[in-house]
Design a protein around this motif. Structure first.
Motif, PDB file in Angstrom:
ATOM      1  N   LYS A  98       0.833  -1.202   0.000  1.00 43.57           N
ATOM      2  CA  LYS A  98       0.000   0.000   0.000  1.00 43.57           C
ATOM      3  C   LYS A  98       0.871   1.256   0.000  1.00 43.57           C
ATOM      4  O   LYS A  98       1.950   1.276   0.587  1.00 43.57           O
ATOM      5  N   LYS A  99       0.343   2.323  -0.616  1.00 40.21           N
ATOM      6  CA  LYS A  99       1.018   3.616  -0.579  1.00 40.21           C
ATOM      7  C   LYS A  99       0.970   4.173   0.837  1.00 40.21           C
ATOM      8  O   LYS A  99       0.026   3.934   1.600  1.00 40.21           O
ATOM      9  N   LYS A 100       1.994   4.951   1.176  1.00 38.23           N
ATOM     10  CA  LYS A 100       2.059   5.593   2.478  1.00 38.23           C
ATOM     11  C   LYS A 100       1.733   7.076   2.332  1.00 38.23           C
ATOM     12  O   LYS A 100       2.351   7.778   1.519  1.00 38.23           O
TER      13      LYS A 100
ATOM     14  N   GLU B 285      -6.894   0.927   1.750  1.00 42.70           N
ATOM     15  CA  GLU B 285      -6.180   1.162   0.490  1.00 42.70           C
ATOM     16  C   GLU B 285      -4.820   1.824   0.699  1.00 42.70           C
ATOM     17  O   GLU B 285      -3.915   1.677  -0.121  1.00 42.70           O
ATOM     18  N   TYR B 286      -4.671   2.580   1.807  1.00 37.54           N
ATOM     19  CA  TYR B 286      -3.428   3.310   2.067  1.00 37.54           C
ATOM     20  C   TYR B 286      -3.027   3.133   3.536  1.00 37.54           C
ATOM     21  O   TYR B 286      -3.875   2.918   4.404  1.00 37.54           O
TER      22      TYR B 286
ATOM     23  N   ASP C  58      -3.442   9.102  -6.277  1.00 38.36           N
ATOM     24  CA  ASP C  58      -2.750   8.211  -7.210  1.00 38.36           C
ATOM     25  C   ASP C  58      -2.360   8.847  -8.535  1.00 38.36           C
ATOM     26  O   ASP C  58      -1.627   8.232  -9.317  1.00 38.36           O
TER      27      ASP C  58
END
Length: 462
Positions: free
Chosen positions: A3-5, A36-37, A461
């Motif tokens: 996951k993105k941070k 999601e994050y 994103d």
């Protein structure tokens, strides 16, 4: 896939609640998107206007708020460039998300540090701070800062987060759309609501009784003084004079009495004068400006005995909806909101709102969810239930007042608010229940919008 941070800087966060909307915005956002994050939040270890640290969390270390969300509650000595630089390097975030514009420690300093750290993407949420009504408060300092920020290129390569198209326009106007090479990039993602709506509770409504509430800072931006002045004006009609004809006509229309005879306004005026009516207006919120509050107190002292105003202090964020359900309507003629969480809280609780037209919540009269009234001096001629009957006579009366006393425009503004307040006073249970249902329906419509989360995927994103 990893996951993105997202690393967030915000002046105040839960368990704090006194800062109002921004805290709720962040809490809702991370609750919705934590799957999601991975979120990391850097904030103060004290609440708004407080100097005592929270006792329920540890300071100067990462605390798990909920799964997928870590919070660093920094004490005064750790709210600095060195700490922020160290935390940015530790987290290795894909995105830095900065809340607000004017805070040195949590809005400006993070941008300076993030630029040197060469973070992939930096987002700034202006939170309504670039609206003209917000800039005008302490305007000289704010305009000077915005000018210097432009000269220094503070927002170079930054993406701005707006919660609606109006805020997008405010951001571009406040900073200048051509301030930076390649233009100023603004993406729109509406604020996310609470996931669950409260259980509906009924409240008795008898003609002649009205309970109003405001949950907002006692500050010029929230227009508390204006709200009190409108009550003072309404109180002037108590057993001393007849309500203005156009005001009574509007109130009659709002109550659904379109079939009344031509003399109905006089009849309604007699009813108001000849029966007992009472208004209670309770204020919850931080007193932001002591001088402003003294002005408010001056108006409160002039109110007649049948209009009671109480200052109730602050209320925990989790109890806002429950508190609103003890009242008939939210009364908040704010000068401007980029969202207005308390407005959604009221609608969700099934209570109509009486607000200005300076919020995204518009057209409320048409769906029987509340009233969004202009703060400007012009006479409105919309299709709303309050104004769509006998507009011509209304305008003529105001022009006549203008010719007689030179104050027609100002009187016009006041009487539109007066008409709704007088109608609310007289409203009975059956009609009140209709407006409560309309309020809840508006909240459900907003909460069920599937596009809300998609806007945030686009924000983080792209």
């Amino acid at each position: 896939m990893q996951k993105k941070k997202i690393l967030i800087f915000i002046d105040w966060f839960l368990p704090g609640y006194k800062a109002g909307g921004p805290v709720r915005s962040m809490a809702n956002m991370v609750e919705y998107l934590k799957d999601e994050y991975d979120f990391y939040i850097i904030t103060r270890n004290t609440d708004y206007t407080e100097t005592t640290a929270y006792t329920s969390v540890k300071s100067n270390c990462w605390e798990e708020y909920i799964s997928g969300v870590q919070v660093f509650y920094a004490d005064f000595d750790h709210q600095n460039k060195a700490t922020f630089k160290s935390l940015i390097e530790e987290v290795k975030a894909n995105v830095i998300y900065v809340n607000g514009v004017y805070s040195w420690k949590f809005s400006i300093l993070p941008l300076v540090v993030a630029r040197k750290a060469k973070v992939n993407k930096t987002i700034v949420a202006s939170r309504g701070m670039l609206a003209q009504s917000a800039i005008d408060v302490k305007g000289r300092k704010k305009r000077l800062f915005l000018k210097l920020a432009k000269l220094a290129g503070l927002y170079k390569n930054v993406v701005f987060h707006a919660t609606n198209e109006k805020e997008e326009q405010d951001i571009k106007k406040g900073l200048g759309p051509d301030s930076y090479r390649g233009g100023l990039k603004v993406l729109v993602a509406d604020n996310l609501p609470k996931r669950e709506l409260p259980e509906i509770k009924t409240l008795e409504k008898r003609s002649g009784e009205l309970k109003l509430v405001s949950l907002a800072r006692i500050a010029p931006e929230k227009n508390t003084l204006f709200a009190l002045e409108r009550l003072l004006e309404l109180g002037a009609f108590d057993n001393t004079s007849t309500l203005p004809r156009q005001c009574l006509d509007s109130a009659s229309t709002l109550l659904g009495n379109q079939t009344r005879q031509p003399n109905s306004a006089t009849k309604l005026g007699d009813e108001l004068r000849n029966y007992d009516w009472n208004i209670t207006f309770d204020l919850y919120g931080q007193i932001y400006d002591e001088d402003y509050w003294r002005e408010c107190e001056g108006v409160i002292k002039q109110l007649p005995a049948n209009i009671e105003v109480n200052y109730k202090g602050t209320v925990d964020a989790e109890l806002v909806g429950e508190t609103i359900q003890n009242y008939h309507a939210l009364y908040m003629p704010t000068r401007g909101e980029n969202f207005g969480h308390v407005i959604l809280e009221s609608l969700s609780a099934g209570r109509p709102v009486l607000i200005s037209d300076q919020t995204p919540w518009r057209g409320l009269e048409n769906i029987r969810a509340g009233w969004d009234i202009s703060l400007e001096s012009e006479v409105r001629s919309s299709k709303s239930a309050v104004y769509d009957l006998e507009n011509t006579r209304y305008e003529n009366a105001c022009r006549a007042q203008s010719r007689q006393g030179g104050k027609g425009n100002d009187d016009t503004r006041k009487k539109t608010w007066c008409s709704v307040l007088s109608a609310l006073v007289q409203m009975e249970q059956e009609e009140f229940d209709v407006w409560c249902e309309g309020a809840r329906n508006r909240a459900e419509e907003f909460v069920s919008d599937e596009k809300l989360q998609e806007q945030y995927y686009h924000l983080f994103d792209t």
